[in-house]
Design an enzyme around this catalytic site. Sequence first.
Site, PDB file in Angstrom:
ATOM      1  N   HIS A 197       0.842  -1.199   0.000  1.00 44.26           N
ATOM      2  CA  HIS A 197       0.000   0.000   0.000  1.00 44.26           C
ATOM      3  C   HIS A 197       0.870   1.240   0.000  1.00 44.26           C
ATOM      4  CE1 HIS A 197      -2.471   3.220   1.707  1.00 44.26           C
ATOM      5  NE2 HIS A 197      -3.563   2.517   1.446  1.00 44.26           N
ATOM      6  N   TRP A 198       1.923   1.263   0.766  1.00 49.97           N
ATOM      7  CA  TRP A 198       2.949   2.289   0.937  1.00 49.97           C
ATOM      8  C   TRP A 198       2.550   3.394   1.910  1.00 49.97           C
ATOM      9  CZ3 TRP A 198       3.698   7.549   0.009  1.00 49.97           C
ATOM     10  CH2 TRP A 198       5.014   7.992   0.142  1.00 49.97           C
ATOM     11  N   ASP A 199       1.288   3.683   2.102  1.00 52.06           N
ATOM     12  CA  ASP A 199       0.896   4.781   2.992  1.00 52.06           C
ATOM     13  C   ASP A 199      -0.226   4.341   3.924  1.00 52.06           C
ATOM     14  OD1 ASP A 199       1.152   7.347   4.012  1.00 52.06           O
ATOM     15  OD2 ASP A 199      -0.217   8.242   2.566  1.00 52.06           O
ATOM     16  N   LEU A 200      -0.044   3.166   4.538  1.00 49.08           N
ATOM     17  CA  LEU A 200      -1.104   2.580   5.357  1.00 49.08           C
ATOM     18  C   LEU A 200      -0.978   3.062   6.803  1.00 49.08           C
ATOM     19  CD1 LEU A 200      -3.510   0.638   5.287  1.00 49.08           C
ATOM     20  CD2 LEU A 200      -1.940  -1.205   5.891  1.00 49.08           C
ATOM     21  N   ASN A 204      -5.664   6.853   6.615  1.00 50.74           N
ATOM     22  CA  ASN A 204      -6.013   6.301   5.305  1.00 50.74           C
ATOM     23  C   ASN A 204      -6.848   5.027   5.435  1.00 50.74           C
ATOM     24  OD1 ASN A 204      -5.079   8.154   3.473  1.00 50.74           O
ATOM     25  ND2 ASN A 204      -3.060   7.209   3.231  1.00 50.74           N
TER      26      ASN A 204
END
Length: 300
Positions: A197-200, A204
């Site tokens: 996901h990279w920005d979990l 978010n």
Amino acid sequence: MGGVVHVPEAFARSQEKYHGGAGRAFVAGLPGLAREFLDRWGLRVTGPPMHGVASLVLPVERRADGVPAALKMQIPDEETGGEPVGLRVWDGAGAVWLLDHDPATGTMLLERLDETRPLSALADAREAVGVVAGLLARLTAVPAPPGLRTLGGIAAGMLAEVPGAAARLGPGDAAVLRDCAAAVREVAGEPGDRLLHWDLHPGNVLAAGREPWLAIDPKPLAGDPGFDLLPALVDRFDPDPDEVLWRFDLLAEVVGDRRRAVAWTLGRVLQNGLWDVEDGEPSLAAEQVAVARILRERRA
């Protein structure tokens, strides 16, 4: 916006800051873009626009059946371009459903979640991290599809930047940067192949009807799940080492290999630190330096 939507000034400023002339052109074109997809996908606007740094989202419903949805518009780039790819692979399992997508403009029609109930609003930060851990396990359980940016490529680029960036920092922060780079070098040869996901983080994750919580706004890449841990470690940051390690151990347990999770979390500190230097910051973010110190001691 021709009676369709007002572009918030804060969003216009963020587009200009990060995209310059392209950002100004994107904001100027939003009226026509919104009208085009409201007509094409048979939608009506049902509320005021929402935005983060990168995207403008209109709450809408389908005129044919009244189903609520969200119309998301953003500039396609290396990070945002993978969002529809990742959402299709997850197909609603732990993440918001992608209902439609226009590859030419990057415009997406998404399942409508409850934006008034983000996971970050939970009073118990540990409970929120537990939810993130459950989503992390589900989202990283699948291999990344071909064509996404890769952690291997990102790692190589970061390591090349370290000498120049470290020279622009004070001795303490430069040492942190070099130590993080050393950790990345140990695992760079096996960057992983999971869909990240990279920005979990709790901001978010939104409440939903079909599941209690679903992830939104991914910036997918192919790599090791350990690279996805840092956002949840620094959300509502508590500098107590015991709290940092409690969060880390919970998240690392779902990705399996703690040693690699430490190394790739330090890699994420490295990535953010390099961006800080690029932006002209005189020092690294204090909470990320603290996480790096605690994990370096665990690693030692």
